[in-house]
Design an enzyme around this catalytic site. Structure first.
Site, PDB file in Angstrom:
ATOM      1  N   ARG A  84       1.933  69.457  36.727  1.00  0.00           N
ATOM      2  CA  ARG A  84       3.384  69.448  36.870  1.00  0.00           C
ATOM      3  C   ARG A  84       3.786  70.550  37.841  1.00  0.00           C
ATOM      4  NH1 ARG A  84       2.207  68.843  31.388  1.00  0.00           N
ATOM      5  NH2 ARG A  84       3.091  66.979  30.387  1.00  0.00           N
ATOM      6  N   LYS A  97       2.871  72.392  29.424  1.00  0.00           N
ATOM      7  CA  LYS A  97       4.157  72.026  28.852  1.00  0.00           C
ATOM      8  C   LYS A  97       3.928  71.337  27.511  1.00  0.00           C
ATOM      9  CE  LYS A  97       8.177  69.059  29.606  1.00  0.00           C
ATOM     10  NZ  LYS A  97       8.813  68.055  30.481  1.00  0.00           N
ATOM     11  N   HIS A 117       7.317  65.117  41.283  1.00  0.00           N
ATOM     12  CA  HIS A 117       6.843  64.578  40.008  1.00  0.00           C
ATOM     13  C   HIS A 117       6.132  63.238  40.201  1.00  0.00           C
ATOM     14  CE1 HIS A 117       6.555  64.513  35.680  1.00  0.00           C
ATOM     15  NE2 HIS A 117       7.029  63.288  35.655  1.00  0.00           N
ATOM     16  N   ARG A 174       2.477  63.459  40.713  1.00  0.00           N
ATOM     17  CA  ARG A 174       1.726  63.466  39.447  1.00  0.00           C
ATOM     18  C   ARG A 174       1.452  62.037  38.990  1.00  0.00           C
ATOM     19  NH1 ARG A 174       0.823  66.121  34.355  1.00  0.00           N
ATOM     20  NH2 ARG A 174       1.829  65.065  32.597  1.00  0.00           N
ATOM     21  N   HIS A 219      -0.850  64.958  27.892  1.00  0.00           N
ATOM     22  CA  HIS A 219       0.066  64.176  27.062  1.00  0.00           C
ATOM     23  C   HIS A 219      -0.269  64.355  25.588  1.00  0.00           C
ATOM     24  CE1 HIS A 219       0.894  61.189  30.581  1.00  0.00           C
ATOM     25  NE2 HIS A 219       1.641  62.265  30.651  1.00  0.00           N
ATOM     26  N   TYR A 271       0.475  54.394  32.822  1.00  0.00           N
ATOM     27  CA  TYR A 271      -0.454  54.295  33.941  1.00  0.00           C
ATOM     28  C   TYR A 271      -1.343  53.065  33.852  1.00  0.00           C
ATOM     29  CZ  TYR A 271       1.513  58.817  34.483  1.00  0.00           C
ATOM     30  OH  TYR A 271       2.423  59.831  34.606  1.00  0.00           O
TER      31      TYR A 271
END
Length: 356
Positions: free
Chosen positions: A204, A228, A307, A310, A332, A341
Site C-alpha cells: 500500500r 494496515k 492503489h 496494488r 488481507h 483478484y
C-alpha cells in the site's frame, strides 16, 4: 506509531477545532478502534456535508463549528436524498464514493443517537434521520472486478511497459518543456523504484511512505513494513518483493544521498526536496499519489492510481499463485477480500485471449 499515522493524527488534531464539539467527542471515541488516517477521511466527509447544510440554508450557522445538534435533528429524508444527488451531480462522485461518504455520516449520527449521552443520560441526538437510510456495501467481487477492468495494468507486459515508460520513455513527451525535463531527470530513478516496488510486492502507498532505509534487505528481497489492520500495529512484518523490484531499488540507493541531500537523522527510504528547501525529507503519501497519476495520464491510463498499482500486482501474482498466498502477500484478513483478484484474473485471461 508509524509515520503516516503520526502525521494524520497531528493533522486530525489541528482540524478538530473547526468542527462542532460533538464531532471531537465522536473522534475521541473512535480513535480506539479506527486509525487516524480513516478518521481524517471522515472529517473531510463531515466538512463537505456541513458546508452543504450552510449553503442550503438548513441551519442558521455561518461556520461549521456553529452547527448544533438541533440542526441535525431537523433534517429529513428528502434533505439527505438531495445531498446524495449533490454528490453525484455537482461533485461527480462515483457510487462507491457516495456510499462511503454517507456511511461516515451514518456512523456519526449513530454515535450521537445511540452511544453518546447528555448529563441526564439521554441520547445527544434525539432524532436520527440517517437511521432511515440503507447504505449499500459494494463488496461483491464480480462487481468490483468489472469496475476495475481497464483501469489497472492488465498483465506482465503492460506492467513492464509502464515501468519502462517511467524509467526512460516518458522523456519523449516532455523534451520541449525544460522545467518538466529537469524534474523528470532528477527524480526518474526514484519514481521508477517506487512504482516498481509496489508492482513487485503489492504494498500500500502508506506502507511505502513508512519505509525507512533499514527496513529494506535487497539481498533477501525483503521489506519490513507496518501492516494496515495488523493485530500488532506497532510491530513490523516482512514482505517479499521480486528481482525486478530489487534492481530498481539498488539503482535508487546508489544515488539517493547524492540527488537528495538530507540530515543524518533522516531515515526515510524515499526522499523528496520540498520547494524552497535544501534538505530532503520523507516523501509524502500525497506526493506519491500525484506522481503516479502524472505518469499514468502520460502513459494513456488516466484512471490508473497508486492503489490500482496494488491491484495490478495482485492480479498478476494470483495468476501464478493460489488465493492463500495472495492473501498473505497483500495482508488481507480474509480471503473474501482476495476473491476480487480471482475475478480480475478471469478478465485478464479473457483480454489476453482476445489479443491473441
Amino acid at each position: 506509531m508509524n509515520v503516516i499515522k503520526a502525521q494524520d493524527l497531528h493533522l486530525l488534531e489541528r482540524r478538530l477545532p473547526l468542527f462542532p464539539w460533538y464531532v471531537e467527542q465522536y473522534i475521541q471515541h473512535k480513535l480506539a478502534d479506527l486509525s487516524p488516517s480513516t478518521l481524517l477521511e471522515y472529517t473531510r466527509d463531515f466538512e463537505m456535508f456541513f458546508h452543504w447544510m450552510i449553503q442550503e440554508g438548513l441551519c442558521s450557522a455561518l461556520s461549521m463549528d456553529q452547527i448544533t445538534l438541533f440542526d441535525l435533528e431537523q433534517l429529513n429524508l428528502q434533505n439527505i436524498d438531495t445531498y446524495k444527488l449533490h454528490l453525484q451531480l455537482r461533485n461527480q462522485n462515483s457510487k462507491v464514493t457516495r456510499e462511503r461518504k454517507v456511511a461516515s455520516l451514518k456512523s456519526l449520527f449513530h454515535y450521537l443517537s445511540q452511544i453518546a449521552e447528555d448529563d441526564d443520560h439521554y441520547p445527544l441526538l434525539k432524532r436520527n434521520v440517517m437511521a432511515k437510510l440503507k447504505t449499500q456495501r459494494l463488496t461483491n467481487a464480480k462487481l468490483m472486478a468489472s469496475r476495475l477492468h481497464g483501469k489497472i495494468l492488465e498483465d506482465d507486459t503492460e506492467i513492464h511497459d509502464f515501468c519502462a515508460f517511467i524509467a526512460r520513455d516518458c522523456i519523449t513527451q516532455i523534451s520541449d518543456n525544460p522545467q518538466a525535463l529537469h524534474y523528470y531527470q532528477m527524480n526518474r530513478v526514484r519514481d521508477t523504484a517506487i512504482v516498481t516496488l509496489i508492482l513487485a510486492s503489492g504494498m500500500r502507498v502508506s506502507e511505502v511512505v513508512n519505509l525507512d532505509i533499514d527496513d529494506i534487505d535487497v539481498t533477501k528481497k525483503v521489506a519490513h513494513i507496518y501492516r494496515k489492520g495488523s493485530k500488532d500495529p506497532g510491530i513490523k512484518q516482512s514482505i517479499f518483493f521480486t528481482e525486478t523490484g530489487k534492481e530498481a531499488l539498488v539503482q535508487y540507493l546508489q544515488m539517493r544521498s547524492i540527488v537528495y541531500p538530507h540530515d543524518r537523522t533522516e531515515k526515510a527510504l524515499f526522499l523528496a526536496i520540498p520547494r524552497g528547501a535544501s534538505q530532503a525529507k520523507r516523501m509524502s503519501k500525497r506526493a506519491i499519489q500525484q506522481m503516479v497519476s502524472k505518469y499514468a495520464a502520460a502513459f494513456g491510463k488516466p484512471m490508473l492510481t497508486v492503489h490500482k498499482l496494488r491491484h495490478s500486482f495482485a492480479t498478476s501474482y494470483y495468476l501464478k499463485n493460489d488465493i492463500y498466498k495472495t492473501q498473505r502477500q497483500l495482508g488481507h484478513a480474509s480471503t473474501d477480500t482476495t476473491e476480487l483478484y480471482a475475478q480480475l484474473t478471469d478478465k485478464t485471461m479473457e483480454a489476453a485471449i482476445n489479443r491473441l
